[in-house]
Scaffold this active site. Structure first.
Site, mmCIF file in Angstrom:
data_model
loop_
_atom_site.group_PDB
_atom_site.id
_atom_site.type_symbol
_atom_site.label_atom_id
_atom_site.label_comp_id
_atom_site.label_asym_id
_atom_site.label_seq_id
_atom_site.Cartn_x
_atom_site.Cartn_y
_atom_site.Cartn_z
ATOM 1 C CG ASP A 7 -49.447 22.634 2.717
ATOM 2 O OD1 ASP A 7 -48.299 23.036 3.410
ATOM 3 O OD2 ASP A 7 -49.175 22.233 1.412
ATOM 4 C CE LYS A 67 -39.870 17.000 -5.409
ATOM 5 N NZ LYS A 67 -40.056 18.730 -5.081
ATOM 6 C CG ASP A 109 -47.072 18.576 2.726
ATOM 7 O OD1 ASP A 109 -48.427 18.776 2.406
ATOM 8 O OD2 ASP A 109 -46.324 18.874 1.823
HETATM 9 P P1 GTP Z 1 -50.712 21.416 -4.752
HETATM 10 O O1 GTP Z 1 -51.319 22.065 -5.934
HETATM 11 O O2 GTP Z 1 -51.706 19.955 -4.531
HETATM 12 O O3 GTP Z 1 -49.258 20.964 -4.932
HETATM 13 O O4 GTP Z 1 -50.842 22.260 -3.464
HETATM 14 P P2 GTP Z 1 -50.650 23.667 -2.909
HETATM 15 O O5 GTP Z 1 -51.068 24.656 -3.987
HETATM 16 O O6 GTP Z 1 -50.860 24.032 -1.732
HETATM 17 O O7 GTP Z 1 -49.040 23.885 -3.336
HETATM 18 P P3 GTP Z 1 -47.752 23.340 -2.235
HETATM 19 O O8 GTP Z 1 -48.335 22.217 -1.459
HETATM 20 O O9 GTP Z 1 -46.471 23.185 -3.026
HETATM 21 O O10 GTP Z 1 -47.663 24.890 -1.425
HETATM 22 C C1 GTP Z 1 -47.070 24.785 -0.040
HETATM 23 C C2 GTP Z 1 -47.845 25.939 0.879
HETATM 24 O O11 GTP Z 1 -47.420 27.222 -0.012
HETATM 25 C C3 GTP Z 1 -49.378 25.712 0.679
HETATM 26 O O12 GTP Z 1 -49.699 26.280 2.011
HETATM 27 C C4 GTP Z 1 -49.714 26.705 -0.431
HETATM 28 O O13 GTP Z 1 -50.984 27.345 0.176
HETATM 29 C C5 GTP Z 1 -48.778 27.865 -0.558
HETATM 30 N N1 GTP Z 1 -48.452 28.362 -1.858
HETATM 31 C C6 GTP Z 1 -47.985 27.838 -2.925
HETATM 32 N N2 GTP Z 1 -47.665 28.758 -3.921
HETATM 33 C C7 GTP Z 1 -48.082 29.861 -3.255
HETATM 34 C C8 GTP Z 1 -48.187 31.450 -3.874
HETATM 35 O O14 GTP Z 1 -47.641 31.526 -5.313
HETATM 36 N N3 GTP Z 1 -48.653 32.120 -3.272
HETATM 37 C C9 GTP Z 1 -49.052 31.921 -1.726
HETATM 38 N N4 GTP Z 1 -49.688 33.104 -1.070
HETATM 39 N N5 GTP Z 1 -48.765 30.825 -1.323
HETATM 40 C C10 GTP Z 1 -48.463 29.529 -2.111
#
Ligand code: GTP
Length: 347
Positions: free
Chosen positions: A108, A159, A219
């Site tokens: 992202d 943070k 982001d």
């Molecule tokens: P929010 O639920 O809105 O926080 O978004 P998110 O689910 O994308 O979480 P976040 O922005 O913290 O994650 C950053 C990146 O890591 C994103 O591209 C997510 O798709 C990926 N990501 C987060 N957790 C995991 C996980 O457990 N497994 C995998 N494969 N990707 C993850």
């Protein structure tokens, strides 16, 4: 060179858009975000990408039916349970048999980082892992990473309270890793690379480095930032044209083939009007990205918004700072501010 892209998250902050479409497949200026990221990676010598999946994995397989994107070979590693960023990287690397240094990207992050420069910096320092850092004005919501003059990481400060950050440089979510880092990640459990694996690597010296490279970086994971990403892309933050078949008819006004715009419409840049969309007489469209097959009705005002494919804005309605989902409709004379609107779906 191989890369792992983390795209397994649920994207909760972009709900309800992400109920139907995983965040990486949402468009930015009429091109799926992940396609932008894959194009950027391919231009830096990546030839195989492992998509680290968990949430809605079939949407990715359907989007890339040949398991390819241009010259890039795509592989999929689907987690049964979310493994966190580090757990996901280990699982993806094992699934794809990665046994040489590789790149990892958060799925992202929209950036103009020179990925080849990050890899060179990593090789020159013989690092085990290297992190891209960007500078932000308020680091209090991020993982802050102070470094020594040669780039070795001093600490991780997650943070920090406002005004107390040791530096403005933050972890930008793009890494170069040696396969030996994978051995530091426990298998099969949820582990965070930024909160667990990287901080533990600081117990010895000379393993973890970071490159300060102050380039465009965003982001896209919140509604405000998702909308902002559109304006940045339309303004050329990651190259021009913002989408391949768009033509710039006036500075900052981009039009895709088949769009019909009435001569009495006022367009205030940056604006993108997608293929086969119709913008009615007397409409006002400012700082907005309009998807394909949309309709903006007679006398409507749309400002600071993103309309996804097939959205319809009723006559004389007033839409400000909104994301209007695929095929969603704003009724005639409707007034909406700062909302995400999606179409009703059949039960
Ligand atoms: P929010 O639920 O809105 O926080 O978004 P998110 O689910 O994308 O979480 P976040 O922005 O913290 O994650 C950053 C990146 O890591 C994103 O591209 C997510 O798709 C990926 N990501 C987060 N957790 C995991 C996980 O457990 N497994 C995998 N494969 N990707 C993850």
């Amino acid at each position: 060179m191989k890369a792992v892209v983390l795209v397994g998250g649920e994207g909760t902050r972009l709900r309800p858009l992400t109920y139907a479409t995983p965040k990486p497949l949402l468009p930015i200026a009429n091109r799926p975000f992940l396609e932008r990221q894959l194009t950027w990676m391919a231009a830096s010598g990546i030839d195989e990408v492992v998509l680290s999946l968990g949430y809605l994995p079939d949407a990715f397989r359907a989007h890339f039916p040949d398991d390819r994107f241009g010259d890039l070979r795509l592989r999929y590693a689907v987690e049964d349970e979310p493994l966190g960023t580090a757990g996901a990287i280990r699982f993806a690397a094992e699934t794809a048999g990665i046994d040489e240094r590789f790149v990892v990207c958060n799925g992202d992050v929209l950036t103009a980082l020179d990925l080849s420069a990050l890899v060179r910096f990593h090789d020159e320092r013989d690092a085990r892992a290297t992190i891209h850092l960007v500078r932000v004005t308020d680091p209090s919501a991020f993982g802050v990473v102070p470094t020594y003059p040669d780039g070795e990481v001093k600490a991780f400060v997650e943070k920090p309270p406002p005004g107390q950050a040791p530096t403005d440089w933050i972890n930008a979510g793009t890494y170069v890793l040696e396969p030996s880092v994978l051995e530091r990640i426990p298998a099969g459990i949820n582990v965070s690379i930024e909160r667990e694996t990287f901080p533990r690597m600081l117990e010895g010296r000379g393993a973890l480095y970071a490159l300060e490279h102050d380039v465009y970086w965003l982001d896209i994971g919140t509604p405000d930032k998702y909308r902002a990403a559109h304006l940045d892309v339309l303004a050329g933050a990651v190259g021009r044209p913002p989408v391949a078949d768009a033509t710039e008819t006036e500075p900052g006004i981009w039009i895709q083939p088949g769009a019909v715009i009435d001569a009495s419409t006022r367009l205030v840049p940056p604006v993108l009007i997608g293929a086969d969309s119709a913008v009615g007489p007397g409409a006002y469209v400012a700082r907005t990205s309009v998807g394909a097959g949309c309709v903006v009705g007679y006398g409507a005002r749309v400002d600071g918004s993103v309309l996804l494919d097939g959205a319809e804005i009723g006559r004389a309605s007033d839409v400000v700072d909104c994301i209007v989902g695929p095929d969603a409709t704003i009724p005639e004379a409707g007034t909406v501010r700062d909302e995400i609107l999606v179409a009703d779906r059949p039960e």
